[in-house]
Design an enzyme around this catalytic site. Structure first.
Site, PDB file in Angstrom:
ATOM      1  N   ARG A 250       1.289  -1.246   0.115  1.00 26.46           N
ATOM      2  CA  ARG A 250       0.062  -0.451  -0.204  1.00 26.46           C
ATOM      3  C   ARG A 250       0.684   1.280   0.469  1.00 26.46           C
ATOM      4  NH1 ARG A 250      -3.498  -2.965   3.563  1.00 26.46           N
ATOM      5  NH2 ARG A 250      -4.923  -4.126   2.510  1.00 26.46           N
TER       6      ARG A 250
ATOM      7  N   LYS B 199       1.880  11.079 -11.856  1.00 26.05           N
ATOM      8  CA  LYS B 199       1.721  10.561 -12.529  1.00 26.05           C
ATOM      9  C   LYS B 199       2.306   8.783 -12.981  1.00 26.05           C
ATOM     10  CE  LYS B 199      -1.851  12.990 -15.372  1.00 26.05           C
ATOM     11  NZ  LYS B 199      -2.802  13.494 -16.913  1.00 26.05           N
TER      12      LYS B 199
ATOM     13  N   GLU C 291       7.942  18.198 -25.964  1.00 30.78           N
ATOM     14  CA  GLU C 291       7.319  18.967 -24.720  1.00 30.78           C
ATOM     15  C   GLU C 291       8.042  20.092 -23.810  1.00 30.78           C
ATOM     16  OE1 GLU C 291       4.786  17.523 -23.594  1.00 30.78           O
ATOM     17  OE2 GLU C 291       4.713  15.431 -24.369  1.00 30.78           O
TER      18      GLU C 291
ATOM     19  N   LYS D 188       5.232  22.868 -15.267  1.00 30.49           N
ATOM     20  CA  LYS D 188       5.087  22.169 -14.480  1.00 30.49           C
ATOM     21  C   LYS D 188       4.289  21.803 -13.086  1.00 30.49           C
ATOM     22  CE  LYS D 188       4.212  17.313 -15.158  1.00 30.49           C
ATOM     23  NZ  LYS D 188       3.333  16.147 -15.675  1.00 30.49           N
TER      24      LYS D 188
ATOM     25  N   GLU E 225      -5.701  17.015 -12.348  1.00 31.49           N
ATOM     26  CA  GLU E 225      -6.230  16.922 -13.324  1.00 31.49           C
ATOM     27  C   GLU E 225      -8.149  17.576 -13.719  1.00 31.49           C
ATOM     28  OE1 GLU E 225      -3.959  15.162 -16.533  1.00 31.49           O
ATOM     29  OE2 GLU E 225      -5.898  15.748 -17.879  1.00 31.49           O
TER      30      GLU E 225
ATOM     31  N   ARG F  18      -4.722  21.300 -15.668  1.00 34.75           N
ATOM     32  CA  ARG F  18      -3.402  20.358 -15.640  1.00 34.75           C
ATOM     33  C   ARG F  18      -4.068  20.164 -17.410  1.00 34.75           C
ATOM     34  NH1 ARG F  18      -1.029  16.325 -11.866  1.00 34.75           N
ATOM     35  NH2 ARG F  18       0.398  15.428 -13.640  1.00 34.75           N
TER      36      ARG F  18
ATOM     37  N   ASN G 184      -2.131  18.907 -21.702  1.00 36.51           N
ATOM     38  CA  ASN G 184      -2.840  18.315 -22.484  1.00 36.51           C
ATOM     39  C   ASN G 184      -2.841  18.908 -24.162  1.00 36.51           C
ATOM     40  OD1 ASN G 184      -2.859  16.009 -21.105  1.00 36.51           O
ATOM     41  ND2 ASN G 184      -5.054  16.515 -20.708  1.00 36.51           N
TER      42      ASN G 184
ATOM     43  N   HIS H  42      -2.335  17.468 -27.266  1.00 33.90           N
ATOM     44  CA  HIS H  42      -2.624  15.939 -27.387  1.00 33.90           C
ATOM     45  C   HIS H  42      -3.380  15.057 -27.984  1.00 33.90           C
ATOM     46  CE1 HIS H  42       1.240  16.754 -24.769  1.00 33.90           C
ATOM     47  NE2 HIS H  42       1.404  15.275 -24.618  1.00 33.90           N
TER      48      HIS H  42
ATOM     49  N   HIS I  79      -2.062  11.942 -29.527  1.00 32.38           N
ATOM     50  CA  HIS I  79      -2.503  10.375 -28.959  1.00 32.38           C
ATOM     51  C   HIS I  79      -2.641   9.632 -29.980  1.00 32.38           C
ATOM     52  CE1 HIS I  79      -1.694  11.447 -24.813  1.00 32.38           C
ATOM     53  NE2 HIS I  79      -1.230  11.067 -24.687  1.00 32.38           N
TER      54      HIS I  79
ATOM     55  N   HIS J   7       6.623   9.592 -29.518  1.00 35.22           N
ATOM     56  CA  HIS J   7       5.566  10.457 -28.740  1.00 35.22           C
ATOM     57  C   HIS J   7       5.196  12.046 -28.657  1.00 35.22           C
ATOM     58  CE1 HIS J   7       2.562  11.912 -25.225  1.00 35.22           C
ATOM     59  NE2 HIS J   7       3.810  12.841 -24.853  1.00 35.22           N
TER      60      HIS J   7
HETATM   61  P1  NAD Z   1      12.064   5.392 -22.448  1.00 36.68           P
HETATM   62  O1  NAD Z   1      11.443   5.121 -21.173  1.00 36.68           O
HETATM   63  O2  NAD Z   1      11.267   4.764 -23.848  1.00 36.68           O
HETATM   64  O3  NAD Z   1      13.529   5.776 -23.449  1.00 36.68           O
HETATM   65  C1  NAD Z   1      13.888   6.435 -24.436  1.00 36.68           C
HETATM   66  C2  NAD Z   1      14.450   5.324 -24.577  1.00 36.68           C
HETATM   67  O4  NAD Z   1      15.657   5.978 -24.232  1.00 36.68           O
HETATM   68  C3  NAD Z   1      14.927   3.626 -24.112  1.00 36.68           C
HETATM   69  O5  NAD Z   1      15.039   3.359 -24.874  1.00 36.68           O
HETATM   70  C4  NAD Z   1      14.999   3.923 -23.214  1.00 36.68           C
HETATM   71  O6  NAD Z   1      15.640   2.533 -23.018  1.00 36.68           O
HETATM   72  C5  NAD Z   1      16.365   4.887 -23.425  1.00 36.68           C
HETATM   73  N1  NAD Z   1      16.992   6.075 -22.380  1.00 36.68           N
HETATM   74  C6  NAD Z   1      16.790   6.135 -21.629  1.00 36.68           C
HETATM   75  N2  NAD Z   1      17.178   6.981 -20.857  1.00 36.68           N
HETATM   76  C7  NAD Z   1      18.356   7.138 -21.320  1.00 36.68           C
HETATM   77  C8  NAD Z   1      19.589   7.770 -21.873  1.00 36.68           C
HETATM   78  N3  NAD Z   1      20.557   8.837 -20.826  1.00 36.68           N
HETATM   79  N4  NAD Z   1      21.246   7.304 -22.692  1.00 36.68           N
HETATM   80  C9  NAD Z   1      20.506   6.156 -23.274  1.00 36.68           C
HETATM   81  N5  NAD Z   1      18.984   5.962 -23.721  1.00 36.68           N
HETATM   82  C10 NAD Z   1      18.709   5.951 -22.802  1.00 36.68           C
HETATM   83  O7  NAD Z   1      10.311   6.634 -23.222  1.00 36.68           O
HETATM   84  P2  NAD Z   1      10.776   8.522 -22.762  1.00 36.68           P
HETATM   85  O8  NAD Z   1      10.006   9.124 -23.808  1.00 36.68           O
HETATM   86  O9  NAD Z   1      11.317   8.541 -21.708  1.00 36.68           O
HETATM   87  O10 NAD Z   1       9.145   8.187 -21.964  1.00 36.68           O
HETATM   88  C11 NAD Z   1       8.048   7.549 -22.615  1.00 36.68           C
HETATM   89  C12 NAD Z   1       6.355   7.286 -21.514  1.00 36.68           C
HETATM   90  O11 NAD Z   1       7.031   8.172 -20.831  1.00 36.68           O
HETATM   91  C13 NAD Z   1       5.328   6.437 -21.990  1.00 36.68           C
HETATM   92  O12 NAD Z   1       4.706   4.972 -21.922  1.00 36.68           O
HETATM   93  C14 NAD Z   1       4.533   7.735 -21.338  1.00 36.68           C
HETATM   94  O13 NAD Z   1       3.205   7.241 -21.480  1.00 36.68           O
HETATM   95  C15 NAD Z   1       5.201   8.521 -20.456  1.00 36.68           C
HETATM   96  N6  NAD Z   1       4.830   9.609 -20.014  1.00 36.68           N
HETATM   97  C16 NAD Z   1       4.653   9.706 -18.670  1.00 36.68           C
HETATM   98  C17 NAD Z   1       3.888  11.313 -18.111  1.00 36.68           C
HETATM   99  C18 NAD Z   1       3.333  11.135 -16.719  1.00 36.68           C
HETATM  100  O14 NAD Z   1       2.926  12.717 -16.176  1.00 36.68           O
HETATM  101  N7  NAD Z   1       3.472  10.011 -16.047  1.00 36.68           N
HETATM  102  C19 NAD Z   1       3.863  11.902 -19.302  1.00 36.68           C
HETATM  103  C20 NAD Z   1       4.358  11.978 -20.309  1.00 36.68           C
HETATM  104  C21 NAD Z   1       4.600  10.096 -20.764  1.00 36.68           C
HETATM  105  N1  GLY Z   2       1.252  14.477 -19.170  1.00 36.13           N
HETATM  106  C1  GLY Z   2       0.559  15.466 -18.804  1.00 36.13           C
HETATM  107  C2  GLY Z   2       0.548  15.186 -16.946  1.00 36.13           C
HETATM  108  O1  GLY Z   2       1.165  14.992 -17.271  1.00 36.13           O
HETATM  109  O2  GLY Z   2      -0.610  16.282 -16.955  1.00 36.13           O
END
Ligand code: NAD
Ligand code: GLY
Length: 358
Positions: A117, A139, A181, A223, A233, A237, A241, A244, A248, A261
């Site tokens: 938990r 998130k 972003e 942010k 949100e 917030r 988006n 987006h 999306h 993305h």
């Molecule tokens: P990711 O985590 O897949 O990383 C992208 C690539 O870069 C991967 O292949 C990873 O292994 C590589 N990598 C990471 N750091 C590295 C480094 N320093 N050197 C070399 N390679 C490296 O993708 P991302 O773009 O970081 O994140 C996308 C994800 O984030 C999605 O799942 C999306 O839904 C999520 N997201 C979440 C939020 C939120 O608010 N929680 C907001 C936006 C996106």
């Molecule tokens: N990436 C959008 C949010 O965090 O709300």
């Protein structure tokens, strides 16, 4: 080293930003017990894990390494993490370190929120996108076979460390995807920042550290201000988006393959800005600044011709942010002044999607 404080409920979450700062952080301030588990993936484990481990010499440290990729942000990896934590008999004083991009961040934070938990969490984001967006705001989540991020929670960490030295190994395409972003924060919040990005695109693309620290700091501040006002949100917030809804829909239409993305969001932001210029009071000069900035960073501004328009429209119709059967679009009155509308006619959007295809 720069610092932003994110104030959520009664919690003050420090966010440290700087170059080569990972070894300078005293983690003991943010760790309750003796047990620490780093959750990461194979790419990060190979490149940066040995150095990170040195910061946790005082603790009983374990690591859990996942394969790389969005497809592993699923219930299967989530279960494997829990199996590992349960078999190792960790207690509620465990601290989980999310070390990686947004995929690892979302998965590890959801695991930290659900194991017993809720246990302590620390974010060490290693992509630009994870630094400027996903690690800030709480998130957490995993994907369901029927859609992205459909299972999750809000889980805030004790501290977030953003070390720009990780960008040296980050592929350029991933870096530029994160820039989309960053540009978004300019569009929705500050014309001055957007102009600065436009003027300094070359130095930023060269990953000059002072430019990286400045743009991450500005993004994280932007942010944090939004999240502090509307964590769950229910209001502003949603401005985060911007771009987006179409973004999306493009990602879903391509089944998350062949487009990142940030690239999809870049197209979506151009689209939303175009609508804002047509339907609202966004000036042509400001529309041009937005489009030109995206182009300067090598981001796409039109929809790939090989995605059928009908598919995109179907996915816009299924957007999870849809309320009471209507699609929400974030639009602009001017740069820095957003509003949300659900009155756009789907036929109008369809016509525009067709005209936006290259
Ligand atoms: P990711 O985590 O897949 O990383 C992208 C690539 O870069 C991967 O292949 C990873 O292994 C590589 N990598 C990471 N750091 C590295 C480094 N320093 N050197 C070399 N390679 C490296 O993708 P991302 O773009 O970081 O994140 C996308 C994800 O984030 C999605 O799942 C999306 O839904 C999520 N997201 C979440 C939020 C939120 O608010 N929680 C907001 C936006 C996106
Ligand atoms: N990436 C959008 C949010 O965090 O709300």
């Amino acid at each position: 080293m720069k610092k932003v404080i994110l104030k959520i409920d009664k919690k003050n979450i420090p966010i440290f930003i700087g170059d080569h700062i990972i070894t300078k952080i005293d983690f003991s301030k943010y760790i309750k017990g003796n047990d620490v588990v780093i959750i990461t993936n194979k790419v990060l484990a190979k490149l940066h894990l040995d150095k990170l481990k040195k910061s946790f010499k005082k603790f009983n440290l374990n690591t859990f390494v996942l394969p790389d990729g969005e497809k592993y942000k699923d219930i299967n990896s989530f279960t494997k993490i829990h199996d590992f934590l349960i078999k190792n008999k960790y207690g509620r004083d465990l601290t989980i370190i999310a070390f990686g991009g947004g995929v690892i961040g979302d998965l590890a934070s959801f695991s930290a929120d659900t194991f017993l938990r809720g246990v302590n969490l620390i974010h060490i984001p290693t992509t630009l996108l994870a630094q400027v967006d996903s690690s800030v705001g709480g998130k957490s989540g995993i994907n369901h076979s029927l859609g992205k991020n459909l299972i999750g929670s809000f889980k805030h960490p004790e501290v977030i460390i953003m070390d720009t030295s990780y960008h040296k190994t980050l592929p350029k395409k991933e870096f530029v995807s994160g820039i989309a972003e960053v540009i978004k924060y300019g569009i929705i919040g500050s014309k001055t920042f957007l102009k600065w990005l436009n003027t300094n695109a070359e130095s930023i693309l060269m990953k000059k550290k002072e430019y990286l620290v400045k743009l991450i700091y500005a993004s994280v501040k932007a942010k944090s201000q939004v999240v502090q006002k509307d964590e769950k949100e229910s209001g502003i917030r949603a401005y985060l988006n911007y771009g987006h809804t179409l973004g999306h829909a493009i990602e879903s239409s391509k089944k998350y393959k062949g487009i990142l993305h940030g690239e999809a969001v870049s197209i979506g932001m151009t689209f939303a800005s175009f609508i804002s210029a047509e339907k609202s009071t966004l000036s042509i000069e400001e529309f041009n600044l937005i489009e030109n900035t995206l182009i300067k960073f090598g981001l796409p501004v039109s929809i790939p011709h090989n995605i059928p328009c009908a598919k995109i429209i179907k996915h816009i119709d299924f957007d999870k942010k849809k309320k009471q059967g209507k699609n929400n679009f974030v639009l602009l009155n001017s740069i820095g002044k957003c509003y949300i509308t659900n009155s756009l006619d789907i036929k109008y959007i369809e016509k525009l999607v067709k005209s936006f295809q290259n």
